[in-house]
Design a protein around this motif. Structure first.
Motif, PDB file in Angstrom:
ATOM      1  N   GLN A 135      -3.412   7.574   0.614  1.00  0.00           N
ATOM      2  CA  GLN A 135      -2.995   6.500  -0.289  1.00  0.00           C
ATOM      3  C   GLN A 135      -3.104   6.952  -1.738  1.00  0.00           C
ATOM      4  O   GLN A 135      -4.122   7.499  -2.151  1.00  0.00           O
ATOM      5  N   HIS A 179      -7.141  -8.241   7.218  1.00  0.00           N
ATOM      6  CA  HIS A 179      -6.601  -8.069   8.575  1.00  0.00           C
ATOM      7  C   HIS A 179      -7.751  -7.797   9.534  1.00  0.00           C
ATOM      8  O   HIS A 179      -8.871  -7.456   9.111  1.00  0.00           O
ATOM      9  N   HIS A 197      -5.351  -8.577   0.481  1.00  0.00           N
ATOM     10  CA  HIS A 197      -5.014  -9.089   1.816  1.00  0.00           C
ATOM     11  C   HIS A 197      -6.212  -8.846   2.735  1.00  0.00           C
ATOM     12  O   HIS A 197      -7.183  -8.207   2.333  1.00  0.00           O
ATOM     13  N   HIS A 217      -7.151  -3.098  -4.336  1.00  0.00           N
ATOM     14  CA  HIS A 217      -7.554  -1.885  -5.043  1.00  0.00           C
ATOM     15  C   HIS A 217      -6.865  -1.868  -6.409  1.00  0.00           C
ATOM     16  O   HIS A 217      -5.792  -2.448  -6.575  1.00  0.00           O
ATOM     17  N   ASP A 224      -7.162   7.024   4.178  1.00  0.00           N
ATOM     18  CA  ASP A 224      -7.422   5.767   4.873  1.00  0.00           C
ATOM     19  C   ASP A 224      -7.589   6.067   6.359  1.00  0.00           C
ATOM     20  O   ASP A 224      -6.742   6.750   6.949  1.00  0.00           O
ATOM     21  N   VAL A 282       1.296   4.587   0.906  1.00  0.00           N
ATOM     22  CA  VAL A 282       0.567   5.494   1.793  1.00  0.00           C
ATOM     23  C   VAL A 282       1.545   6.408   2.517  1.00  0.00           C
ATOM     24  O   VAL A 282       2.586   5.954   2.998  1.00  0.00           O
ATOM     25  N   ARG A 284     -12.217   4.246   3.651  1.00  0.00           N
ATOM     26  CA  ARG A 284     -11.583   5.046   2.580  1.00  0.00           C
ATOM     27  C   ARG A 284     -12.474   6.252   2.370  1.00  0.00           C
ATOM     28  O   ARG A 284     -13.697   6.104   2.279  1.00  0.00           O
ATOM     29  N   TYR A 331      -5.761   5.771  13.241  1.00  0.00           N
ATOM     30  CA  TYR A 331      -4.724   5.937  12.220  1.00  0.00           C
ATOM     31  C   TYR A 331      -5.305   6.716  11.045  1.00  0.00           C
ATOM     32  O   TYR A 331      -6.495   6.583  10.734  1.00  0.00           O
ATOM     33  N   ARG A 360       0.869  -1.171   0.000  1.00  0.00           N
ATOM     34  CA  ARG A 360       0.000   0.000   0.000  1.00  0.00           C
ATOM     35  C   ARG A 360       0.908   1.224   0.000  1.00  0.00           C
ATOM     36  O   ARG A 360       1.738   1.379   0.903  1.00  0.00           O
ATOM     37  N   HIS A 380      -9.419  -7.503   0.607  1.00  0.00           N
ATOM     38  CA  HIS A 380      -9.590  -6.280  -0.189  1.00  0.00           C
ATOM     39  C   HIS A 380      -8.350  -6.020  -1.030  1.00  0.00           C
ATOM     40  O   HIS A 380      -7.223  -6.217  -0.575  1.00  0.00           O
ATOM     41  N   LEU A 405      -6.196   0.836  13.879  1.00  0.00           N
ATOM     42  CA  LEU A 405      -4.931   0.153  14.247  1.00  0.00           C
ATOM     43  C   LEU A 405      -4.554   0.280  15.725  1.00  0.00           C
ATOM     44  O   LEU A 405      -4.257  -0.735  16.365  1.00  0.00           O
ATOM     45  N   LEU A 454      -8.047   3.901   9.930  1.00  0.00           N
ATOM     46  CA  LEU A 454      -8.084   2.540  10.507  1.00  0.00           C
ATOM     47  C   LEU A 454      -8.084   2.614  12.031  1.00  0.00           C
ATOM     48  O   LEU A 454      -7.623   3.596  12.618  1.00  0.00           O
TER      49      LEU A 454
END
Ligand code: 1HN
Length: 352
Positions: free
Chosen positions: A101, A114, A112, A155, A167, A78, A120, A97, A76, A153, A171, A169
């Motif tokens: 991107q 997670h 991938h 892109h 983005d 970013v 987005r 987070y 990614r 997902h 995290l 997240l």
């Protein structure tokens, strides 16, 4: 550990305390009374600082990153927006987070999944796609798209222009709970199995398929196109006056429950009419704002942040802030409000 020098305590007693702290420290123990008022504070104590990342500064860096590394190589590509009070921690607030991107024409960001949930929010470009568990959506400026926890997902950009999105997240929340998992997809790019537009048809019309049974706390609708959100805000602005603090503000919902669209991240869109001068407001959820349209200012204490399109700024927990708009302004925002509310922690106030 050294004992704090306490007035009225005899030096010998202080030395005894220091020696005691030293002995228990070796056994991984510590005296609460030395730290109590530092950890249980009268009001929130956040390391998060108010800050604005201007598009004019970051866009050349994004373009430069596009010349230095491919999306495939980076996995990614970013640029992380790191709060100045939290440098080196890959976070924009204490709990969330943010990153910008870039995906160039013809590029692919491989599949991938997670345990972290992602959102987005499209800032620039038109027509790149994301595929979420086999359903592909094409994204446009102002769209809000969800990648639920543990969904594959990838892109890609089949358009002829670069696309940039924000983005968001959870995290740091997942890290706090030590619940991180990730896995690469079997193929770099998922072959979409669903017809374009079917997600919106199933869940985006205040209807749902009769056989649908929800297995997730995340909204089954994962694409919230801007043309609908914008139309709703402008219709409201014609129908009623703005709220004194936040203008016309809507929160994105899970259409099946009316609750939050994502379990860990609250997402909002608001319209500040041109000339709006907001009253001071504060809440315990540090909030990340992205400017969709318009210009204005956000003032946090003596820190004034002048904003324009595609800028991103942060308002920390419990610091009063005011929003002003010189022209009709649309702001997207996200915060950890769903988590705080689920735990009965969320508070707001209207300082005068
Ligand atoms: C991620 O999976 C994406 O899928 C973007 O586009 C940013 C930041 C940290 C961890 C995973 C994406 C990410 C990320």
């Amino acid at each position: 550990m050294t004992a704090a020098v306490v007035r009225g305590v005899a030096p010998s007693a202080q030395a005894d305390r220091a020696a005691f702290y030293g002995r228990i420290d070796a056994g991984h123990c510590a005296p609460l009374w030395e730290v109590l008022h530092g950890v249980v504070t009268r009001t929130p104590k956040t390391p998060c600082l108010p800050h604005l990342w201007s598009w004019d500064t970051v866009w050349p860096w994004l373009q430069e990153s596009g010349r230095l590394i491919t999306a495939r190589e980076a996995e990614r590509r970013v640029i992380v927006l790191e709060n100045p009070g939290l440098r080196g921690q890959t976070r924009v607030t204490h709990s969330l987070y943010a990153g910008l991107q870039l995906i160039l024409p013809g590029e692919v960001a491989p599949s991938h999944r997670h345990s972290q949930s992602a959102l987005r929010f499209i800032l620039q470009g038109d027509g790149a796609y994301t595929t979420v568990d086999g359903e592909r959506v094409t994204m446009h400026v102002g769209d809000f798209v969800i990648t639920p926890s543990w969904t594959f997902h990838d892109h890609g950009n089949l358009s002829s222009e670069p696309m940039v999105w924000l983005d968001g997240l959870d995290l740091p929340i997942v890290e706090l709970l030590d619940a991180q998992f990730r896995e690469d997809g079997a193929q770099e790019t998922q072959v979409p199995h669903a017809h374009a537009g079917s997600n919106l048809a199933r869940f985006g019309q205040t209807l749902k398929p009769v056989e649908h049974v929800s297995r997730s706390r995340t909204s089954p609708l994962f694409w919230y196109p801007y043309d609908r959100t914008r139309e709703a805000l402008h219709t409201l602005a014609r129908a009623e006056g703005p709220h004194a603090c936040w203008g016309h503000k809507l929160q994105y919902t899970n259409p099946l429950t009316g609750g939050w669209a994502m379990p860990t991240i609250g997402t909002f869109m608001q319209l500040l009419p041109g000339g709006f001068r907001g009253a001071a407001y504060r809440a315990t959820d540090s909030t990340v704002y992205a400017v969709v349209e318009g210009r204005g200012r956000c003032t946090v204490g003596d820190h004034e942040m002048a904003f324009g399109p595609r800028d991103v700024f942060v308002c920390p927990s419990w610091m009063p802030y005011q929003l002003e708009a010189d022209e009709d302004t649309v702001l997207f925002s996200y915060s950890d409000r769903p988590v705080q509310q689920a735990l009965d922690l969320w508070r707001e106030s209207f300082p005068t």
